[in-house]
Enzyme design. Structure first.
Site, PDB file in Angstrom:
ATOM      1  N   GLU A  79      37.279  24.585  17.922  1.00 19.12           N
ATOM      2  CA  GLU A  79      38.551  25.319  17.992  1.00 19.12           C
ATOM      3  C   GLU A  79      38.875  26.067  16.704  1.00 19.12           C
ATOM      4  OE1 GLU A  79      37.980  22.340  19.225  1.00 19.12           O
ATOM      5  OE2 GLU A  79      38.424  22.571  21.366  1.00 19.12           O
ATOM      6  N   ASP A 112      46.239  19.945  23.719  1.00 14.35           N
ATOM      7  CA  ASP A 112      45.887  18.685  23.054  1.00 14.35           C
ATOM      8  C   ASP A 112      44.722  18.847  22.069  1.00 14.35           C
ATOM      9  OD1 ASP A 112      47.172  16.584  25.372  1.00 14.35           O
ATOM     10  OD2 ASP A 112      46.568  18.580  26.013  1.00 14.35           O
ATOM     11  N   HIS A 127      45.482  15.122  27.720  1.00 19.35           N
ATOM     12  CA  HIS A 127      45.517  16.324  28.569  1.00 19.35           C
ATOM     13  C   HIS A 127      46.927  16.687  28.993  1.00 19.35           C
ATOM     14  CE1 HIS A 127      41.333  14.966  28.930  1.00 19.35           C
ATOM     15  NE2 HIS A 127      41.047  16.244  29.094  1.00 19.35           N
TER      16      HIS A 127
END
Ligand SMILES: Cc1ncc(C[n+]2csc(CCOP(=O)(O)OP(=O)(O)O)c2C)c(N)n1
Length: 703
Positions: free
Chosen positions: A434, A459, A504
């Site tokens: 990410e 998340d 999630h």
């Protein structure tokens, strides 16, 4: 040092290059000395030096082209930046933090280089973040080569341009370095890495930092990577290594990494004293490798320059530095009232009427997923600079499968069909990394592209936090409006789906609304998602676009397609229900729950007014204020945890500014201060439910 090879190498180069190298190295050294003096006189407020790194800096810069290639240097790159074209005055204005400091207008420490005309992208302080930007800039080069219509809109693009990035041995321990290397090698990106290894990261020696003690030793097995090692204190060795690296990158053979061994005799910075942790004998050995002294001796020994000529050069440089310093010391300091400028674009205002464009409905009602997808298609069709990437966002990783398979298009199918329609250059999958997704997007945005990236679940946004907090939101401000990186991060967020559990279904928007310079948006309907995403893409600021995934496929929030120009300005809430006894201020998945509660309350004769904020930063204070003045009661409602949460800010402001209009304390109803659990019974206990809203509304109106 004057080996036969050295002499041969030197004589292949012109005298201009050889003596010019000395000139820049000496200038760099003397500028450091001058800045140290200024710091001691309290006219500069920080000092970090480039001493011991001058030879590799000058050598690398000599192979690169200012205003043509792209540079992401680090704080030891004073000599590099001088050779690329920065002037002593540019640097001295940075030392004193002058209003006219071209690096940052007095907002950043000295040695945080920046120059738009030279293509030096404003540097920040975190070790290693810039590596991903450089890879993103290189990815832009590849994008422009593949998407010609985008290249025509680029401010600068050359088919053989190089993206240069430098950093220390310590910074190579950062995950961002490894993320960058994986992608650069996978895609054969035109990046030139220069690791300036001075053997220490502040007090930690490289053998205690890097497995095996050698970064080049570790990366040699990376495919497509040319790895070179040189003595970074030796101009000729450095010149040769840098030349090979640049050639490899220009010829599009893949990235190159130069591992240059340097020294750091002036300690890490003026706040550090290396004698506390480096043995005297090591310091003595290092002193023998001083690049400036070595190069001077060589030039004299080879009669490339005379003692007198050197003196003349040095005297002229000292004079230039004196003049630059005098000017810098006379320069006006920045004005305190300017400190809030340039957090966001001063010219494109996404809260303005320019972004208020009415819908032209047609077709059957569509879900939020459909209308986000439609907006992405429209915007990719409108502007070739819009590029979509993330984990699983493409239809098929291998293009040749497109004809055979239906395709994935995102775990929620939001990006389905984009690769098929616009090609693999414009919508593609990337590794699960990410920080790399956001960091590379920043680099691409500085080149004029408009990345719309997906973080698969909110998340998992945290590896990107450094990039978001320290880079994305700060670039425009820290460069005094010279650079910017407008882009959109889409992230599905929140619970109420059942089964999402702790990893999630989390919320956490207030952590991002706390960041100056970031626009944060969360729609609750398909129509708003379409209009707000279009605004996000067309605005000139970084936007975090949070999509409550529970609402993706609901029927209650569907809408017909509103046309390709539908836009909603940021900072405009929607009055979703009128009432006069209580204002409920909410957003996202709680809008529909507030509506359900309002129906129950209505049966009891309580009329609740409901505001859907839609954009969380900026938010619509005008509408909140008008409504609370009318109802005299306020309930702030959200899914994210209550403490230090989004509602705390709104509630505090209502209490501060509307106190005399209130007939009851401002109340908050929000998620409990705990994580989202798996079992629906537990999840329901954590998140606000319509019955909880009804209960609190009753208490408030009865107060
Ligand atoms: C992410 C991050 N962690 C810690 C720091 C504090 N810090 C600044 S420089 C530095 C050492 C960097 O060492 P290296 O990369 O080897 O470069 P050098 O200073 O030796 O040239 C550290 C730990 C920082 N700036 N950024």
């Amino acid at each position: 040092m004057a080996t036969t090879t050295h002499v041969q190498k030197a004589h292949k180069l012109s005298r201009d290059i050889l003596v010019g190298a000395y000139r820049t190295m000496f200038l760099s050294r003397r500028l450091d000395d001058k800045e140290i003096q200024l710091k001691r006189l309290n006219r500069a407020f920080f000092q970090i030096n480039g001493v011991g790194h001058e030879a590799i800096g000058v050598a690398a810069a000599m192979h690169l082209k200012p205003g043509y290639d792209w540079f992401h240097p680090y704080y030891r790159d004073r000599a590099f930046c001088l050779q690329i074209g920065m002037t002593p005055l540019d640097m001295m204005l940075g030392s004193v933090g002058a209003k006219s400091d071209p690096n940052s207008g007095g907002r950043q420490m000295p040695s945080h280089w920046s120059s738009k005309p030279l293509h030096i992208i404003s540097e920040s302080s975190p070790t290693g973040t810039q590596i991903l930007h450089a890879v993103g800039a290189a990815e832009a080069s590849v994008y422009f080569a593949a998407v010609r219509e985008a290249a025509e809109l680029a401010s600068s693009f050359h088919a053989d341009e190089v993206s240069y990035v430098s950093f220390g041995d310590g910074a190579s321990s950062e995950g961002e370095f490894w993320e960058s290397l994986n992608w650069a090698c996978l895609r054969k990106l035109p990046v030139m890495y220069v690791v300036q290894d001075n053997g220490y990261a502040i007090s930690v020696p490289v053998d205690m930092q890097t497995a095996g003690g050698s970064i080049s030793g570790l990366v040699r097995s990376y495919p497509n990577l040319l790895t070179l090692e040189c003595d970074g204190t030796d101009f000729l060795e450095s010149y040769e290594a840098a030349g090979k690296a640049v050639e490899h990158v220009r010829r599009r053979l893949g990235p190159a990494l130069v591992h240059a061994h340097c020294i750091r005799p002036y300690s890490h910075s003026l706040s550090d004293d290396e004698r506390l942790y480096k043995r005297e004998e090591i310091r003595r050995q290092e002193a023998k490798r001083d690049p400036l002294i070595k190069w001077q001796k060589f030039l004299l020994a080879e009669r490339l320059v005379s003692e007198n000529e050197l003196k003349e050069i040095e005297t002229a440089i000292d004079k230039d530095i004196r003049q630059a310093t005098d000017k810098a010391l006379e320069a006006e300091p920045p004005k305190p009232e300017t400190v809030m400028l340039y957090l966001t674009s001063p010219t494109v205002d996404p809260t303005s009427d320019q972004f208020d464009h009415p819908p032209k409905f047609h077709g059957e009602p569509k879900t939020m997923v459909d209308l986000i997808n439609a907006c992405l298609r429209d915007e990719m069709g409108r502007d070739p600079r819009v590029v979509v990437f993330g984990e699983d966002v493409a239809d098929c990783a291998h293009e040749e499968d497109l004809g055979k398979l239906k395709g994935k298009g995102g775990v929620f199918k939001v990006t389905h069909g984009l690769q098929r329609q616009f090609g693999s250059a414009r919508c593609y999958n990337v590794p699960i990394a990410e920080a790399s997704i956001v960091g590379r997007a920043i680099g691409m945005a500085t080149r004029g592209l408009k990345p719309v990236v997906e973080v698969q679940f909110f998340d998992y946004i945290w590896p990107a936090m450094m990039q978001i907090r320290d880079e994305l939101t700060t670039l425009r401000w820290r460069s005094n409006n010279v650079f910017s990186c407008p882009l959109v991060i889409r992230a599905p967020i929140g619970g109420y789906l059942a089964g999402g559990a702790i990893y999630h279904s989390q919320s956490g928007e207030s952590i991002f609304t706390h960041l100056p310079g970031l626009r944060v948006v969360m729609p609750s309907t398909a129509l708003d998602a379409n209009g707000l995403l279009r605004t996000a893409i067309r605005s000139d600021d970084p936007v975090l676009f949070l999509e409550p995934k529970h609402l993706y496929r609901q029927t209650h929030n569907r809408s017909p397609y509103p046309g390709r120009d539908y836009m909603i300005p940021f900072g405009k809430a929607k009055l979703v229900r009128e009432g006069d006894e209580l204002t409920i201020i909410t957003y996202g998945s709680l809008v529909v729950r507030a509506m359900q509660a309002a129906k129950t309350l209505e049966q009891e004769g309580i009329q609740a007014e409901i505001l859907d904020l839609r954009s969380l930063n900026p938010y619509d204070w005008e509408l909140i204020s008008a409504s609370v003045k009318k109802t005299s009661r306020a309930l702030v409602l959200h899914e994210d945890a209550i403490s230090w949460g989004y509602g705390a800010e709104i509630a505090a402001r209502i209490a501060e500014e509307l106190f005399e209009f209130l007939d009851a304390p401002v109340r908050r109803l929000a998620g409990k201060d705990v994580y989202i659990p798996y079992h629906p019974v537990l999840e329901d206990a954590v998140l606000p439910q319509p019955a909880d809203i009804v209960k609190m509304a009753r208490e408030l109106t009865a107060y």
